[in-house]
Design an enzyme around this catalytic site. Structure first.
Site, short mmCIF file in Angstrom:
data_model
loop_
_atom_site.label_atom_id
_atom_site.label_comp_id
_atom_site.label_asym_id
_atom_site.label_seq_id
_atom_site.Cartn_x
_atom_site.Cartn_y
_atom_site.Cartn_z
N ARG A 1 51.52 93.63 -4.23
CA ARG A 1 50.87 94.29 -3.09
C ARG A 1 49.37 94.28 -3.33
O ARG A 1 48.90 94.25 -4.47
CB ARG A 1 51.36 95.74 -2.95
CG ARG A 1 50.58 96.57 -1.93
CD ARG A 1 51.09 97.99 -1.84
NE ARG A 1 50.11 98.86 -1.21
CZ ARG A 1 50.30 100.14 -0.92
NH1 ARG A 1 51.46 100.71 -1.24
NH2 ARG A 1 49.35 100.87 -0.36
N HIS A 2 48.59 94.29 -2.24
CA HIS A 2 47.15 94.49 -2.34
C HIS A 2 46.90 95.95 -2.67
O HIS A 2 46.93 96.83 -1.79
CB HIS A 2 46.45 94.14 -1.03
CG HIS A 2 46.51 92.69 -0.66
ND1 HIS A 2 45.97 91.70 -1.45
CD2 HIS A 2 47.06 92.06 0.40
CE1 HIS A 2 46.17 90.52 -0.87
NE2 HIS A 2 46.83 90.72 0.25
N VAL A 3 46.65 96.26 -3.93
CA VAL A 3 46.42 97.65 -4.33
C VAL A 3 45.60 97.65 -5.62
O VAL A 3 45.76 96.78 -6.48
CB VAL A 3 47.77 98.40 -4.53
CG1 VAL A 3 48.57 97.81 -5.67
CG2 VAL A 3 47.54 99.88 -4.75
#
Length: 407
Positions: A168-170
Site C-alpha cells: 500500500r502507499h503508506v
C-alpha cells in the site's frame, strides 16, 4: 519352593547368576572370578572418564575465550536476526507458533510513481504461482495515519494469513511500537526530479492505457490547472511544485511522526536509520532488473522466477501501458530550482543508491544499465527556498495517487 540366594563368603547375596562350578568348588568362587576379570575394564573406564573431563574442560575454556573475543561474526548475527531465532527446542521439541523457514511477513509500502504498478502486477502473478497471500488495500491516497489508524492497520496486517506480502502507499509503520512483530520491509525509489515529473503529468494525462484515465483520477481538476505549463508551476512557486509537497520520498521511510513531513535533517537521518534497521532491500528504479534479481535471492518464496516473468514479451507489453504520457522536460532554470528545493530528497536518494550498489557488489552483480547522468553544472546546493507550514493531518497532498489494481 523358592531357591535361596547364593551367598558369598562374606555373607552378601551374589548379584551375578552363574552355574555351579565343576569339581565341587565352593559356590561363590565363580562369582569372585568374574569380578576379578572385570577389573581391567574398570581401569579402562576410569581413564576414559578422565579423558572426557579433560575434553570438557578444554571446551569450556574455548567457549569462554570465544565469548570474550566478541562472540559469533556479525554476519551470522545478522543472518540469525533475518531468518528468526532458533533453538534446539524449536527444532526438536514441540513445533513453535512461527514454523515457516523464511520471512512470513513482508510489507511493501510502495512509493508513488517509482515503478510500483509494475511490481504489483508482477506480485499478482507470483502470488498465484507460489501460493503466498498478497494483501492489497483499496485506500490509495492516505499515507499519513493517526495513532488509532496505525493501530487498526497494524492489527489487520498482523492477522492476515501467513505467508503474506502487504502492499500500500503508506509511510513507514513501526509495528513493535504497538506490540506487533516487525515485518520485513522492501521498497523502491527513483531520481526525485524524475519521480516528480512523472507524477505531475500522470495526474493530468494518465498513461497509455487510455487517454481518459486522468479524468477518473482528477475529475475536479480545472482545465487551466490540467494544462498548466510545468515551467510556470515551478518558477511561479505553485504549491504543487514547491515544499512541502516536493518532500515526498523521505516520509515513506521516516515514518508517521509529524516531523517526518518537515523538510530537514531530522527526517533525513531518521529515514536513513529505518533503512538500515527495518528494510531488507531498498532498490533503485533505474536498475529495476538488479532489484528484482536481489529480491529473488533474498525472498525466493515470494520472488522466485520474477526476472523471467518481467522479461516475458507479454508482460513487457502490459508494462509499457503504464508509462506516463505527454511528459515534457522543464527548462534548465526550472530544473535547478527543483534541485535546490529537493536537496534533502537527493541526499537520501544518493545514500540509498550507494547502499544498493554496495549490496550488489557483495553478490557479484554488475549493472547493465547506462550510466546515470551527473547533476547539472549549474546545480549549487542552497537552503530550501520555501518554508511553507505543514498541512493538517486531515488534509491530503496525494489525492491524485489512485492505483488501478483494485480488488
Amino acid at each position: 519352593m523358592k531357591k535361596k540366594q547364593q551367598q558369598h563368603p562374606g555373607g552378601g547375596a551374589d548379584s551375578w547368576p552363574h552355574a555351579a562350578p565343576a569339581g565341587g568348588a565352593p559356590a561363590g568362587l565363580g562369582g569372585w572370578k568374574r569380578r576379578v576379570s572385570l577389573l581391567p575394564l574398570l581401569r579402562f573406564s576410569l581413564r576414559d572418564y578422565g579423558f572426557c573431563m579433560a575434553t570438557l574442560l578444554v571446551f569450556c575454556l574455548g567457549s569462554l575465550f570465544y565469548q570474550l573475543s566478541g562472540g559469533p561474526p556479525r554476519f551470522l548475527l545478522d543472518l540469525r536476526q533475518y531468518l528468526g531465532n532458533s533453538t534446539y527446542l524449536d527444532d526438536h521439541g514441540p513445533p513453535p507458533s512461527k514454523v515457516l523457514p523464511f520471512p512470513s511477513q513482508v510489507v511493501y509500502n510502495r512509493v508513488g510513481k517509482c515503478g510500483s504498478r509494475t511490481v504489483v502486477l508482477l506480485l499478482r502473478i507470483l502470488s498465484e504461482k507460489h501460493g503466498f497471500n498478497l494483501v492489497t488495500s483499496d485506500i490509495h491516497n492516505k499515507t499519513r495515519l493517526t495513532k488509532n489508524e496505525q493501530m487498526e492497520l497494524i492489527k489487520n496486517i498482523s492477522t492476515a494469513e501467513q505467508p503474506y506480502l502487504f502492499t500500500r502507499h503508506v509511510h513507514f509503520l513501526n509495528f513493535s511500537r504497538f506490540g506487533g512483530d516487525q515485518p520485513v520491509y522492501i521498497n523502491i525509489i527513483r531520481d526525485p526530479v524524475s519521480r516528480f515529473l512523472s507524477n505531475y503529468f500522470f495526474r493530468r494525462f494518465g498513461d497509455w492505457r487510455g487517454e481518459q484515465n486522468h479524468m477518473i483520477r482528477t475529475p475536479s481538476m480545472r482545465q487551466e490547472e490540467r494544462y498548466l505549463d510545468i515551467n510556470e508551476c515551478i518558477l511561479e512557486n505553485y504549491p504543487e511544485c514547491s515544499n512541502p509537497r516536493l518532500f515526498y520520498i523521505i516520509p515513506y521511510f521516516c515514518g508517521q511522526h509529524p516531523r517526518c513531513r518537515e523538510p530537514g535533517e531530522w527526517a533525513l537521518e531518521r529515514a536513513k536509520l529505518n533503512v538500515n534497521e527495518n528494510f531488507l532491500l531498498v532498490g533503485i528504479l533505474e536498475e529495476l532488473e538488479d532489484v528484482l534479481l536481489l529480491l529473488e535471492r533474498f525472498l525466493p518464496h515470494y520472488f522466485k522466477g520474477v526476472l523471467s516473468i518481467y522479461k516475458d514479451p507479454e508482460h513487457r507489453k502490459l508494462g509499457n501501458m503504464t508509462v506516463t504520457v505527454k511528459k515534457t522536460v522543464p527548462s534548465p532554470e526550472a530544473v535547478q530550482i527543483l534541485y535546490q528545493r529537493m536537496r534533502y530528497e537527493y541526499e537520501f536518494y544518493h545514500y540509498v543508491k550507494q547502499q544498493f550498489h554496495l549490496l550488489k557488489r557483495k553478490f557479484g552483480l554488475k549493472s547493465h544499465v547506462s550510466r546515470a547522468p551527473l547533476r547539472p553544472q549549474f546545480f549549487i546546493p542552497t537552503p530550501l527556498e520555501t518554508e511553507e507550514p505543514i498541512d493538517d493531518e486531515e488534509q491530503d497532498d496525494e489525492k491524485w495517487l489512485e492505483d488501478i489494481y483494485k480488488r
